[in-house]
Design an enzyme around this catalytic site. Structure first.
Site, PDB file in Angstrom:
ATOM      1  N   HIS A 274       0.847  -1.195   0.000  1.00 35.27           N
ATOM      2  CA  HIS A 274       0.000   0.000   0.000  1.00 35.27           C
ATOM      3  C   HIS A 274       0.879   1.240   0.000  1.00 35.27           C
ATOM      4  O   HIS A 274       2.111   1.138  -0.002  1.00 35.27           O
ATOM      5  CB  HIS A 274      -1.000  -0.022   1.167  1.00 35.27           C
TER       6      HIS A 274
ATOM      7  N   HIS B 286       4.008   1.562   2.278  1.00 34.09           N
ATOM      8  CA  HIS B 286       5.233   0.891   1.824  1.00 34.09           C
ATOM      9  C   HIS B 286       5.877   1.690   0.694  1.00 34.09           C
ATOM     10  O   HIS B 286       7.086   1.883   0.663  1.00 34.09           O
ATOM     11  CB  HIS B 286       4.928  -0.521   1.309  1.00 34.09           C
TER      12      HIS B 286
ATOM     13  N   CYS C  94       2.943  -9.960  20.402  1.00 31.07           N
ATOM     14  CA  CYS C  94       1.993  -9.646  19.318  1.00 31.07           C
ATOM     15  C   CYS C  94       2.387 -10.428  18.074  1.00 31.07           C
ATOM     16  O   CYS C  94       3.442 -10.187  17.495  1.00 31.07           O
ATOM     17  CB  CYS C  94       1.973  -8.155  18.990  1.00 31.07           C
TER      18      CYS C  94
ATOM     19  N   CYS D 210       2.995  -8.111  14.940  1.00 28.12           N
ATOM     20  CA  CYS D 210       4.273  -7.391  14.923  1.00 28.12           C
ATOM     21  C   CYS D 210       5.425  -8.383  14.942  1.00 28.12           C
ATOM     22  O   CYS D 210       6.558  -8.013  14.670  1.00 28.12           O
ATOM     23  CB  CYS D 210       4.466  -6.524  16.162  1.00 28.12           C
TER      24      CYS D 210
ATOM     25  N   CYS E 142      -1.937  -4.611  21.696  1.00 22.30           N
ATOM     26  CA  CYS E 142      -0.842  -4.097  20.868  1.00 22.30           C
ATOM     27  C   CYS E 142      -1.185  -2.659  20.486  1.00 22.30           C
ATOM     28  O   CYS E 142      -2.259  -2.412  19.931  1.00 22.30           O
ATOM     29  CB  CYS E 142      -0.694  -4.943  19.611  1.00 22.30           C
TER      30      CYS E 142
ATOM     31  N   HIS F 227      -1.536  -2.714  16.413  1.00 19.12           N
ATOM     32  CA  HIS F 227      -2.622  -3.462  15.778  1.00 19.12           C
ATOM     33  C   HIS F 227      -3.928  -3.443  16.565  1.00 19.12           C
ATOM     34  O   HIS F 227      -4.954  -3.914  16.076  1.00 19.12           O
ATOM     35  CB  HIS F 227      -2.183  -4.906  15.522  1.00 19.12           C
TER      36      HIS F 227
ATOM     37  N   LYS G 125      -3.278   5.510  10.904  1.00 20.25           N
ATOM     38  CA  LYS G 125      -2.198   5.000  10.075  1.00 20.25           C
ATOM     39  C   LYS G 125      -2.816   4.148   8.979  1.00 20.25           C
ATOM     40  O   LYS G 125      -3.770   3.431   9.192  1.00 20.25           O
ATOM     41  CB  LYS G 125      -1.266   4.146  10.926  1.00 20.25           C
TER      42      LYS G 125
ATOM     43  N   LYS H 191      -3.070  -2.313   5.870  1.00 19.05           N
ATOM     44  CA  LYS H 191      -3.995  -3.284   5.331  1.00 19.05           C
ATOM     45  C   LYS H 191      -5.035  -3.661   6.387  1.00 19.05           C
ATOM     46  O   LYS H 191      -6.224  -3.681   6.138  1.00 19.05           O
ATOM     47  CB  LYS H 191      -3.183  -4.521   4.933  1.00 19.05           C
TER      48      LYS H 191
HETATM   49  N1  MSP Z   1       9.152  -6.663   7.819  1.00 15.94           N
HETATM   50  C1  MSP Z   1       9.278  -5.597   8.733  1.00 15.94           C
HETATM   51  C2  MSP Z   1      10.496  -4.756   8.447  1.00 15.94           C
HETATM   52  C3  MSP Z   1      11.804  -5.507   8.447  1.00 15.94           C
HETATM   53  S1  MSP Z   1      13.134  -4.464   8.012  1.00 15.94           S
HETATM   54  C4  MSP Z   1      14.475  -5.356   8.331  1.00 15.94           C
HETATM   55  C5  MSP Z   1       8.058  -4.704   8.637  1.00 15.94           C
HETATM   56  N2  MSP Z   1       7.360  -4.789   7.503  1.00 15.94           N
HETATM   57  S2  MSP Z   1       6.069  -3.926   7.153  1.00 15.94           S
HETATM   58  O1  MSP Z   1       5.539  -4.486   5.944  1.00 15.94           O
HETATM   59  O2  MSP Z   1       5.195  -3.844   8.266  1.00 15.94           O
HETATM   60  O3  MSP Z   1       6.599  -2.507   6.795  1.00 15.94           O
HETATM   61  C6  MSP Z   1       6.815  -1.537   7.764  1.00 15.94           C
HETATM   62  C7  MSP Z   1       7.375  -0.318   7.079  1.00 15.94           C
HETATM   63  O4  MSP Z   1       6.544   0.061   5.981  1.00 15.94           O
HETATM   64  C8  MSP Z   1       7.419   0.921   7.949  1.00 15.94           C
HETATM   65  O5  MSP Z   1       8.561   0.982   8.775  1.00 15.94           O
HETATM   66  C9  MSP Z   1       7.430   1.988   6.911  1.00 15.94           C
HETATM   67  O6  MSP Z   1       8.702   2.067   6.350  1.00 15.94           O
HETATM   68  C10 MSP Z   1       6.451   1.464   5.892  1.00 15.94           C
HETATM   69  N3  MSP Z   1       5.079   1.850   6.219  1.00 15.94           N
HETATM   70  C11 MSP Z   1       4.019   1.016   6.392  1.00 15.94           C
HETATM   71  N4  MSP Z   1       2.901   1.770   6.605  1.00 15.94           N
HETATM   72  C12 MSP Z   1       3.217   3.069   6.588  1.00 15.94           C
HETATM   73  C13 MSP Z   1       2.488   4.260   6.701  1.00 15.94           C
HETATM   74  N5  MSP Z   1       1.183   4.306   6.878  1.00 15.94           N
HETATM   75  N6  MSP Z   1       3.171   5.419   6.601  1.00 15.94           N
HETATM   76  C14 MSP Z   1       4.517   5.444   6.399  1.00 15.94           C
HETATM   77  N7  MSP Z   1       5.218   4.340   6.280  1.00 15.94           N
HETATM   78  C15 MSP Z   1       4.618   3.121   6.386  1.00 15.94           C
HETATM   79  O7  MSP Z   1       7.814  -3.961   9.551  1.00 15.94           O
END
Ligand code: MSP
Length: 501
Positions: free
Chosen positions: A17, A20, A125, A128, A143, A146, A295, A298
C-alpha cells in the site's frame, strides 16, 4: 565514493500500500540524488517472508507460507517499478542464498558467545512478531499498533545478549550525533537505551515458518534477526559472482518508519557488533502517512491505492505529493482532495505552466532557439548556492525541506515571467535584447530547477530536460550554460483532469 541506501523489507502477508511505497520512494529520491552527484550508489529493497505474520496469513488462506510469499512478493516488486524506484536489487528472505548467509552470520554470533538458552515469558503480538515490554503495551494488554489483545507467552528459547552492548551503544550515540535522524527520534532511541537494555529472545520453539537456528535446529529463528540481516546478506549475492559487502557496507542510510525504530536503532547495531560488522552510518526515521487520523495499513482497511493514483496521474505526481504534503519525518494526513489540490495548483499550474509557456515563448519569439544572454542579476539571489543547499538538506535526509527549497525556484521563475512580461517585450523591437535576456533566463532557470527536481519527478524531468536539449543529468552541470540550443514545445506535463475518477 559509495552510497548504500535501503528500505525496510516488507511483510508479504498482504498487498503493498501507499505506506510501503512511501519508504521506497524516499530511498529512491536519495539514491537518484546521489547518482546525480556521481556517487557509486547501491539501492536495496525487498520482502520479509518468514515469521508468524506470514504463517498466520497463509494459514487463514489455506496455503503454505511459501505459496503466499511467492504470490505476494512479485506485487511488491511490481510496486517498486510502478513508483519508478531504481533499486539495484530486490531481496526476498526466502532466497536460499540469504538463508545460507544468515546461518553463517548467526553461527558466528553464537560462537562469539552472544547467545544463551533461557525461559521467556511476556506479552507477544503475532502481527508485529514482537514481544512487548509492559511500558509498550496499549490499554488492557493490547498491541498499540494493531489494537488486538495480546497473549502472555512462556517458552524455552535462545536469547541474544543485548544487555552486554549497553556501553557500546551509548558510545555509538555519543560519537555519532547523526546516527539516527531526525533528532527527536535519536532521542527516543537514546532514552530507550539509557533505561537499561534487556536481553531479547532470538528464537521461537513453536514457530513453524522460519529459519532453523544453525546450532539448535529444534528452534526457529525469531524473524527480526533474519530480516535485519538482509541489509548485509544481499550484498553477498546481489551480483552474480561478486561480493559487494566490502564495497558498500556500512550502509549510508537505512530508511524506515517509527514503528520499527527499536529494531533498527538498538538491536541492529548490537547484532552487527556481535557478528563483527560495523554499524550502518545513519538511519532516517520517517513518520506515518495517515488517512484521516489513522495509520494506513492493510489491517485497518483504509488503504489509498497507489496504483489508482498512478493510473490516473502518474507516479511523479504521487511522489511529489507525498513529500510535499507531509513534512518528511513527521506524521501527516494524505487524502484524494489534498492530492488533487496540489496536483492542480502546484504541478499543473506552477511548474507545468511555467514549462509550457516558457518553451512556447521561445518557440514563438525566437523560433525555438534559446538566445545567448547573461544571467539576470534579479534571479541570482534565488539561484546562487541552491545546489549546495539541496545537497546539505539531502545529506540529512530532509526530503521535504529540499523539495521546498527547489519549489521556491519554481515560484520565483513564475514571478519573473509576471514581472518581465515577455509578451509585451515582444511587441517592441527596441526591447529585443531584454527579451533575449528574459527567455534565456527562463530556459536556464527551468533547466537548473528541473535537474534538481529529477529525483522527485524523474519521468517529468526526463521529458523536460529532453525538450530543453539538456543532455546532462548530473549536478555538476548546474552551473550556467550558454544559449544557442533549439528547444521543443511540449504538451502539458501535468494535464488537467476535470472528470472525477
Ligand atoms: N518486515 C518488517 C520490516 C523488516 S526491516 C528489516 C516490517 N514490515 S512492514 O511491511 O510492516 O513494513 C513496515 C514499514 O513500511 C514501515 O517501517 C514503513 O517504512 C512502511 N510503512 C508502512 N505503513 C506506513 C504508513 N502508513 N506510513 C509510512 N510508512 C509506512 O515492519
Amino acid at each position: 565514493m559509495t552510497y548504500y541506501v535501503t528500505t525496510p523489507i516488507y511483510y508479504v502477508n498482504g498487498d503493498p500500500h501507499l505506506g510501503h511505497a512511501y519508504s521506497t520512494m524516499a530511498a529512491d529520491v536519495l539514491a537518484r540524488h546521489m547518482r546525480q552527484r556521481g556517487e557509486d550508489v547501491f539501492f536495496l529493497t525487498g520482502t520479509d517472508e518468514h515469521g508468524e505474520p506470514i504463517e498466520l496469513a497463509a494459514e487463514k488462506e489455506g496455503i503454505t507460507p511459501q505459496e503466499l510469499a511467492d504470490r505476494n512478493a512479485p506485487k511488491f516488486e511490481q510496486m517498486a517499478r510502478r513508483i519508478e524506484a531504481t533499486n539495484d536489487f530486490f531481496i526476498r528472505t526466502s532466497d536460499p542464498r540469504h538463508e545460507a548467509k544468515v546461518a553463517e552470520i548467526m553461527q558466528r554470533v553464537h560462537d562469539n558467545g552472544h547467545v544463551y538458552e533461557g525461559t521467556y515469558e511476556g506479552w507477544y503480538c503475532p502481527r508485529c512478531a514482537d514481544f512487548k515490554t509492559e511500558r509498550e503495551l496499549g490499554p488492557g494488554h493490547t498491541c498499540p499498533i494493531h489494537e488486538i489483545p495480546l497473549e502472555r507467552e512462556r517458552e524455552e528459547n535462545w536469547f541474544f545478549r543485548l544487555s552486554s552492548f549497553q556501553q557500546q551503544l551509548e558510545r555509538l550515540y555519543e560519537e555519532r550525533p547523526d546516527f539516527v535522524v531526525p533528532d527527536f527520534r535519536r532521542n527516543e532511541a537514546v532514552s530507550f537505551i539509557k533505561r537499561g537494555l534487556e536481553d531479547v529472545s532470538l528464537s521461537r520453539a513453536r514457530l513453524k515458518w522460519g529459519m532453523h537456528l544453525p546450532w539448535d535446529p529444534s528452534q526457529r529463528m525469531y524473524v527480526w534477526f533474519d530480516a535485519l540481516l538482509n541489509y548485509v546478506t544481499a550484498l553477498s549475492f546481489a551480483r552474480e559472482g561478486e561480493d559487494l559487502t566490502e564495497r558498500y557496507w556500512p550502509a549510508d542510510y537505512h530508511v524506515l518508519a517509527k514503528d520499527i525504530l527499536k529494531f533498527h536503532a538498538v538491536i541492529w547495531p548490537a547484532l552487527l557488533f556481535a557478528a563483527g560488522y560495523e554499524p550502518p552510518k545513519r538511519m532516517v526515521i520517517h513518520g506515518y502517512l495517515l488517512m484521516g487520523e489513522r495509520k494506513m495499513s492493510k489491517s485497518l482497511g483504509n488503504v489509498l491505492d497507489p496504483d489508482q493514483v498512478i493510473d490516473r496521474y502518474g507516479a511523479d505526481a504521487l511522489r511529489y505529493y507525498c513529500f510535499r504534503e507531509v513534512s518528511f519525518g513527521q506524521d501527516g494526513s494524505v487524502s484524494p482532495a489534498g492530492f488533487e489540490a496540489r496536483y492542480e495548483s502546484e504541478l499543473a499550474n506552477d511548474y507545468g505552466n511555467l514549462a509550457s509557456r516558457s518553451l512556447a515563448m521561445i518557440d514563438r519569439y525566437r523560433d525555438g532557439k534559446v538566445p545567448d544572454a547573461a544571467i539576470d542579476e534579479s534571479l541570482a539571489a534565488s539561484f546562487d548556492g541552491v545546489g549546495q543547499r539541496v545537497r546539505d538538506l539531502l545529506d540529512h535526509a530532509e526530503l521535504s525541506q529540499a523539495l521546498d527549497e527547489i519549489w521556491q525556484l519554481v515560484r520565483r521563475l513564475n514571478q519573473y515571467v509576471e514581472e518581465s512580461r515577455p509578451w509585451d517585450l515582444a511587441k517592441d523591437e527596441s526591447q529585443a535584447g531584454r527579451l533575449d535576456l528574459v527567455l534565456y533566463n527562463l530556459a536556464e532557470g527551468l533547466r537548473v530547477t528541473t535537474l534538481l527536481l529529477l529525483p522527485y519527478l524523474p519521468e517529468t524531468a526526463e521529458r523536460l530536460l529532453g525538450a530543453l536539449q539538456e543532455p546532462a543529468r548530473g549536478l555538476a552541470e548546474l552551473g550556467s550554460r550558454g544559449g544557442g540550443q533549439r528547444v521543443e514545445k511540449l504538451p502539458p506535463l501535468f494535464p488537467k483532469l476535470d472528470q472525477p475518477a
